[in-house]
Write a protein that holds these residues in place. Structure first.
Motif, PDB file in Angstrom:
ATOM      1  N   SER A   1     -15.449 -11.117 -11.248  1.00  0.00           N
ATOM      2  CA  SER A   1     -15.356 -10.006 -12.202  1.00  0.00           C
ATOM      3  C   SER A   1     -16.635  -9.855 -13.011  1.00  0.00           C
ATOM      4  N   SER A   2     -17.216 -11.004 -13.415  1.00  0.00           N
ATOM      5  CA  SER A   2     -18.460 -10.956 -14.175  1.00  0.00           C
ATOM      6  C   SER A   2     -19.584 -10.361 -13.341  1.00  0.00           C
ATOM      7  N   ALA A   3     -19.644 -10.757 -12.067  1.00  0.00           N
ATOM      8  CA  ALA A   3     -20.733 -10.286 -11.197  1.00  0.00           C
ATOM      9  C   ALA A   3     -20.579  -8.810 -10.836  1.00  0.00           C
ATOM     10  N   THR A   4     -19.341  -8.382 -10.582  1.00  0.00           N
ATOM     11  CA  THR A   4     -19.117  -7.004 -10.108  1.00  0.00           C
ATOM     12  C   THR A   4     -18.879  -6.005 -11.229  1.00  0.00           C
ATOM     13  N   GLY A   5     -18.463  -6.495 -12.405  1.00  0.00           N
ATOM     14  CA  GLY A   5     -18.087  -5.590 -13.487  1.00  0.00           C
ATOM     15  C   GLY A   5     -16.752  -4.903 -13.229  1.00  0.00           C
ATOM     16  N   LYS A   6     -15.953  -5.455 -12.302  1.00  0.00           N
ATOM     17  CA  LYS A   6     -14.664  -4.853 -11.946  1.00  0.00           C
ATOM     18  C   LYS A   6     -13.552  -5.891 -12.058  1.00  0.00           C
ATOM     19  N   SER A   7     -12.339  -5.431 -12.290  1.00  0.00           N
ATOM     20  CA  SER A   7     -11.215  -6.353 -12.243  1.00  0.00           C
ATOM     21  C   SER A   7     -11.007  -6.788 -10.795  1.00  0.00           C
ATOM     22  N   LEU A   8     -10.391  -7.955 -10.623  1.00  0.00           N
ATOM     23  CA  LEU A   8     -10.130  -8.433  -9.276  1.00  0.00           C
ATOM     24  C   LEU A   8      -9.191  -7.486  -8.528  1.00  0.00           C
ATOM     25  N   SER A   9      -8.219  -6.927  -9.235  1.00  0.00           N
ATOM     26  CA  SER A   9      -7.272  -6.015  -8.596  1.00  0.00           C
ATOM     27  C   SER A   9      -7.979  -4.770  -8.089  1.00  0.00           C
ATOM     28  N   GLN A  10      -8.875  -4.233  -8.890  1.00  0.00           N
ATOM     29  CA  GLN A  10      -9.637  -3.051  -8.477  1.00  0.00           C
ATOM     30  C   GLN A  10     -10.516  -3.377  -7.277  1.00  0.00           C
ATOM     31  N   TYR A  11     -11.198  -4.512  -7.327  1.00  0.00           N
ATOM     32  CA  TYR A  11     -12.128  -4.873  -6.256  1.00  0.00           C
ATOM     33  C   TYR A  11     -11.375  -5.173  -4.960  1.00  0.00           C
ATOM     34  N   LEU A  12     -10.219  -5.860  -5.068  1.00  0.00           N
ATOM     35  CA  LEU A  12      -9.423  -6.131  -3.878  1.00  0.00           C
ATOM     36  C   LEU A  12      -8.887  -4.834  -3.284  1.00  0.00           C
ATOM     37  N   SER A  13      -8.511  -3.903  -4.133  1.00  0.00           N
ATOM     38  CA  SER A  13      -8.059  -2.601  -3.642  1.00  0.00           C
ATOM     39  C   SER A  13      -9.182  -1.886  -2.903  1.00  0.00           C
ATOM     40  N   GLU A  14     -10.389  -1.917  -3.459  1.00  0.00           N
ATOM     41  CA  GLU A  14     -11.531  -1.217  -2.871  1.00  0.00           C
ATOM     42  C   GLU A  14     -11.988  -1.843  -1.550  1.00  0.00           C
ATOM     43  N   LYS A  15     -11.956  -3.172  -1.472  1.00  0.00           N
ATOM     44  CA  LYS A  15     -12.545  -3.860  -0.326  1.00  0.00           C
ATOM     45  C   LYS A  15     -11.534  -4.171   0.785  1.00  0.00           C
ATOM     46  N   VAL A  16     -10.248  -4.264   0.435  1.00  0.00           N
ATOM     47  CA  VAL A  16      -9.252  -4.649   1.431  1.00  0.00           C
ATOM     48  C   VAL A  16      -8.027  -3.734   1.426  1.00  0.00           C
ATOM     49  N   TRP A  17      -7.370  -3.625   0.292  1.00  0.00           N
ATOM     50  CA  TRP A  17      -6.037  -3.014   0.263  1.00  0.00           C
ATOM     51  C   TRP A  17      -6.045  -1.561   0.737  1.00  0.00           C
ATOM     52  N   LYS A  18      -6.990  -0.768   0.241  1.00  0.00           N
ATOM     53  CA  LYS A  18      -7.062   0.629   0.685  1.00  0.00           C
ATOM     54  C   LYS A  18      -7.718   0.772   2.054  1.00  0.00           C
ATOM     55  N   PRO A  19      -8.910   0.221   2.276  1.00  0.00           N
ATOM     56  CA  PRO A  19      -9.557   0.456   3.568  1.00  0.00           C
ATOM     57  C   PRO A  19      -8.836  -0.187   4.746  1.00  0.00           C
ATOM     58  N   PHE A  20      -8.159  -1.320   4.533  1.00  0.00           N
ATOM     59  CA  PHE A  20      -7.428  -1.931   5.643  1.00  0.00           C
ATOM     60  C   PHE A  20      -6.024  -1.354   5.782  1.00  0.00           C
ATOM     61  N   ALA A  21      -5.669  -0.465   4.875  1.00  0.00           N
ATOM     62  CA  ALA A  21      -4.415   0.306   4.973  1.00  0.00           C
ATOM     63  C   ALA A  21      -3.177  -0.565   4.823  1.00  0.00           C
ATOM     64  N   MET A  22      -3.132  -1.311   3.712  1.00  0.00           N
ATOM     65  CA  MET A  22      -1.908  -2.036   3.400  1.00  0.00           C
ATOM     66  C   MET A  22      -0.782  -1.040   3.137  1.00  0.00           C
ATOM     67  N   GLU A  23       0.432  -1.476   3.400  1.00  0.00           N
ATOM     68  CA  GLU A  23       1.573  -0.556   3.343  1.00  0.00           C
ATOM     69  C   GLU A  23       2.025  -0.269   1.923  1.00  0.00           C
ATOM     70  N   GLN A  24       1.953  -1.281   1.041  1.00  0.00           N
ATOM     71  CA  GLN A  24       2.487  -1.141  -0.304  1.00  0.00           C
ATOM     72  C   GLN A  24       1.457  -1.560  -1.346  1.00  0.00           C
ATOM     73  N   ASP A  25       1.603  -1.020  -2.545  1.00  0.00           N
ATOM     74  CA  ASP A  25       0.875  -1.575  -3.672  1.00  0.00           C
ATOM     75  C   ASP A  25       1.305  -3.021  -3.855  1.00  0.00           C
ATOM     76  N   ALA A  26       0.386  -3.847  -4.304  1.00  0.00           N
ATOM     77  CA  ALA A  26       0.699  -5.216  -4.716  1.00  0.00           C
ATOM     78  C   ALA A  26       0.408  -5.327  -6.208  1.00  0.00           C
ATOM     79  N   VAL A  27       0.737  -6.460  -6.787  1.00  0.00           N
ATOM     80  CA  VAL A  27       0.401  -6.698  -8.193  1.00  0.00           C
ATOM     81  C   VAL A  27      -0.214  -8.079  -8.321  1.00  0.00           C
ATOM     82  N   TRP A  28      -1.039  -8.247  -9.362  1.00  0.00           N
ATOM     83  CA  TRP A  28      -1.693  -9.533  -9.628  1.00  0.00           C
ATOM     84  C   TRP A  28      -1.451  -9.871 -11.097  1.00  0.00           C
TER      85      TRP A  28
END
Length: 394
Positions: free
Chosen positions: A237-264
């Motif tokens: 988070s410090s390096a990217t300036g993003k929350s982990l949830s946002q970054y995981l969504s950007e790098k995996v959850w959306k582009p890999f087309a997960m079926e459901q929202d997750a929560v952290w």
């Protein structure tokens, strides 16, 4: 967001869409544990809470947003394991078990009132997600080198035992900083650091971890430390300036087309608890395994450095167990397979040689039992590998 599952049908083993997801809203916060010390919840409390951690009083979560598309997991032929899978699941207290081979679902079963539309908590399975975000941050240029000192990204650790520790040593849990991960001891570090009082302007993980003493030179000793994975999350988070949830969504959850929202789940100072506590569906855990199996490619784009997975999923540290080791927050096997593992029976097992992913959610009677249910799970993995091999020989 959807809320799932109820107290009903806790012992019914079902398959596919027959599970009783629709009764989820019957679980209300007053039915759930009032404290956050999951290690000391009873089994009934865990059965309810693991499927709906965001409803536990005082729990706050960030959403990991999925996109509009869904990565397909088509049904394949049922796999013949030569065993009673329902009996195995009952002994493991599995809530969900899925086998995906060559991209097709060979087995999918649910129990404990859980079903395919529900989420289940991951515990330390999340560690492998967190380390994958380090790889993404290296690929994106946010982290320059794994040999950088941790303090370059977390200045609050300066002056502590972490002055000597590199990002790589944090990933492999070889920092040499003293830590006690005894889940049965209320005075262990893994229990105590959750009780750390927040300090203004500082992440609560940093506040605790910077007080720990050194017990060995950096890089010389492996000790399993959930607190250090929490530091990995702070670092990303410090390096990217993003929350982990946002970054995981950007790098995996959306582009890999997960079926459901997750929560952290968030800690007391509002940061994701990166050593733990993603809640996702069973099939999306399997899809994460597919993302790794597919080389970290999502949406046609490679999200990780070319050499990342080869290093992350092979032995980087000796854990004192023949045939096994530790990579970058992955448990490794000398046969080339590897796994993400969480207390109480959560797991994602990946075998690249056989194009195999096995995801399981559960509620073991105890947090960890390597000689009992843990050994049984390892035997199950081997049984699946053997079944795949038998099919190949036909």
């Amino acid at each position: 967001m959807k809320r799932f599952l109820a107290a009903a049908a806790l012992l019914a083993v079902t398959t596919g869409c027959n599970a009783s997801d629709a009764a989820a809203d019957a679980i209300t916060p007053d039915m759930l544990p009032k404290d956050l010390n999951v290690l000391f919840w009873n089994q009934d409390q865990r059965d309810l809470a693991f499927r709906t951690m965001e409803k536990v009083p005082k729990v706050v979560v960030n959403q990991i947003e999925a996109g509009d598309d869904v990565y397909p997991l088509p049904e394949g032929a049922p796999i013949d394991l030569g065993m009673d899978v329902d009996a195995y699941m009952a002994k493991q207290r599995n809530a969900g078990l899925i086998i995906v081979e060559d991209g097709k679902i060979r087995l999918e079963k649910y129990a404990l009132g859980y079903g395919p539309a529900g989420r289940w908590t991951s515990f330390s399975v999340a560690k492998s997600f967190a380390s994958t975000l380090v790889g993404a941050a290296v690929k994106d240029g946010y982290i320059k080198s794994l040999d950088d000192k941790v303090t370059a990204y977390i200045p609050g650790l300066k002056g502590s035992a972490y002055d000597d520790v590199s990002v790589r040593q944090l990933l492999t849990m070889t920092s040499g900083v003293k830590w006690n991960e005894d889940y049965t001891d209320p005075k262990s570090d893994v229990a105590m650091f959750n009780r750390q009082q927040p300090v203004a302007g500082e992440d609560i993980t940093v506040s605790y971890m910077k007080t720990l003493p050194r017990e060995a030179p950096a890089g010389s000793k492996w000790v399993y430390k959930t607190g250090e994975t929490n530091l990995i999350g702070v670092l990303v988070s410090s390096a990217t300036g993003k929350s982990l949830s946002q970054y995981l969504s950007e790098k995996v959850w959306k582009p890999f087309a997960m079926e459901q929202d997750a929560v952290w789940m968030l800690g007391a100072t509002g940061h994701e608890i990166s050593g733990c506590c993603i809640s996702a569906s069973l099939k999306d855990y399997a899809r994460f395994g597919q993302f790794i199996l597919n080389g970290g490619v999502a949406g046609g784009e490679k999200m990780l450095p070319d050499d990342w997975l080869a290093a992350a999923t092979t032995r980087q540290a000796d854990i004192g167990v023949p045939g096994r080791g530790y990579g970058y927050q992955w448990w490794t096997n000398d046969d080339g397979s590897f796994a993400a593992q969480g207390i109480f029976g959560q797991g994602i097992f990946i075998d690249p040689k056989r194009k195999l992913v096995i995801a399981s959610n559960g509620n073991w009677p105890v947090a960890t039992d390597p000689e009992g249910v843990g050994a049984e799970r390892e035997a199950f993995y081997k049984a699946v590998q053997a079944a795949v091999d038998r099919e190949k020989r036909r």
